[in-house]
Design a protein around this motif. Structure first.
Motif, short mmCIF file in Angstrom:
data_model
loop_
_atom_site.label_atom_id
_atom_site.label_comp_id
_atom_site.label_asym_id
_atom_site.label_seq_id
_atom_site.Cartn_x
_atom_site.Cartn_y
_atom_site.Cartn_z
N ASP A 1 5.35 1.54 -3.83
CA ASP A 1 3.94 1.83 -3.68
C ASP A 1 3.10 0.65 -4.16
N ARG A 2 3.52 0.05 -5.27
CA ARG A 2 2.81 -1.10 -5.83
C ARG A 2 2.86 -2.29 -4.87
N LEU A 3 4.01 -2.54 -4.29
CA LEU A 3 4.17 -3.67 -3.36
C LEU A 3 3.26 -3.50 -2.14
N LEU A 4 3.24 -2.29 -1.58
CA LEU A 4 2.50 -2.07 -0.35
C LEU A 4 1.00 -2.04 -0.56
N ARG A 5 0.57 -1.92 -1.81
CA ARG A 5 -0.86 -1.92 -2.11
C ARG A 5 -1.41 -3.32 -2.34
N ARG A 6 -0.54 -4.27 -2.57
CA ARG A 6 -1.00 -5.63 -2.83
C ARG A 6 -1.46 -6.28 -1.52
N GLY A 7 -2.51 -7.07 -1.60
CA GLY A 7 -3.15 -7.60 -0.40
C GLY A 7 -2.24 -8.37 0.52
N ARG A 8 -1.35 -9.19 -0.02
CA ARG A 8 -0.57 -10.05 0.86
C ARG A 8 0.54 -9.31 1.57
N ARG A 9 0.75 -8.02 1.24
CA ARG A 9 1.78 -7.24 1.91
C ARG A 9 1.19 -6.13 2.77
N ARG A 10 -0.10 -6.21 3.08
CA ARG A 10 -0.75 -5.14 3.82
C ARG A 10 -0.14 -4.95 5.21
N ALA A 11 0.41 -6.04 5.78
CA ALA A 11 0.91 -5.94 7.15
C ALA A 11 2.31 -5.34 7.23
N LEU A 12 2.96 -5.12 6.10
CA LEU A 12 4.33 -4.60 6.10
C LEU A 12 4.32 -3.08 6.05
N ALA A 13 4.88 -2.46 7.07
CA ALA A 13 4.96 -1.00 7.11
C ALA A 13 6.38 -0.58 6.74
N VAL A 14 6.49 0.56 6.10
CA VAL A 14 7.80 1.13 5.80
C VAL A 14 8.26 1.90 7.03
#
Length: 218
Positions: free
Chosen positions: A83-96
């Motif tokens: 959850d922390r990773l996906l909330r960071r700006g530079r990872r916004r484009a990565l979907a689970v």
């Protein structure tokens, strides 16, 4: 199924987390398929496989639970890290989705084990458990650490929050297994609980449809 039997012997958090991730993956796969023609190609990422893995999320979680030797707390921490990773700006484009969930999961568990457990297996063992090479496992770990800003600390309050979220998910699963009561004869039936919040900010971000793929929310 063999993975169902393995999950029956695993800590309950393993089954709950696998069900949660399966629902997130199904939702994101459906959204990506619906917008495949209009949307640009998914950005390159070390966590995205070139082909969809044959093993299901549930079977993959069962494999990790069987061979990784993690304490139950590691799965809660791994969920918090994702959850922390996906909330960071530079990872916004990565979907689970079904192309990324396996690599994200094994890497998050590896990071959690190193932070939470005093006795643990090394990266070579986790690479074998995850079905990837040691070189790839090491690369994914480094990429994951930079993605979360090396912030692996999980405070008691944060840990308690994610435990509560997983408990709510477990309640949802139990309710789904319970046969529904007969419909009322006069008044219309009320809304049935069918989904659970999977991240602490969902109440604040539910109005933003663009964040539905990036955050672990149902």
């Amino acid at each position: 199924m063999a993975e169902e039997e393995d999950l029956a012997d695993a800590p309950r958090v393993v089954g709950v987390l696998s069900a949660l991730l399966e629902r997130v993956v199904d939702r994101n796969d459906a959204e990506l398929a619906a917008g495949a023609e209009a949307a640009p190609p998914a950005p390159a990422s070390a966590f995205r496989a070139t082909a969809r893995p044959d093993i299901s999320v549930r079977a993959y979680m069962a494999r990790i639970a069987r061979f990784a030797g993690c304490s139950p707390a590691c799965y809660v921490a791994a969920y918090a890290y994702l959850d922390r990773l996906l909330r960071r700006g530079r990872r916004r484009a990565l979907a689970v989705d079904s192309y990324s969930v396996h690599r994200l999961l094994i890497t998050a568990v590896l990071a959690a084990v190193k932070f939470m457990d005093d006795v643990r297996y090394n990266n070579a063992h986790f690479a074998r458990v995850g079905g990837i090479s040691l070189t790839e496992m090491n690369y994914l770990e480094v990429d994951f650490l930079f993605a979360v800003g090396f912030d692996l600390n999980v405070s008691p309050e944060t840990f308690g929050h994610y435990c509560a979220v997983l408990q709510a998910e477990m309640l949802c699963l139990e309710l789904e297994k319970t046969p529904p009561p007969p419909p009322p004869t006069s008044a219309a039936a009320g809304p049935r609980l069918h989904s659970c919040c999977l991240s602490e900010d969902d109440g604040a971000t539910s109005s933003s449809s663009g964040s539905s793929q990036q955050q672990l929310a149902a």
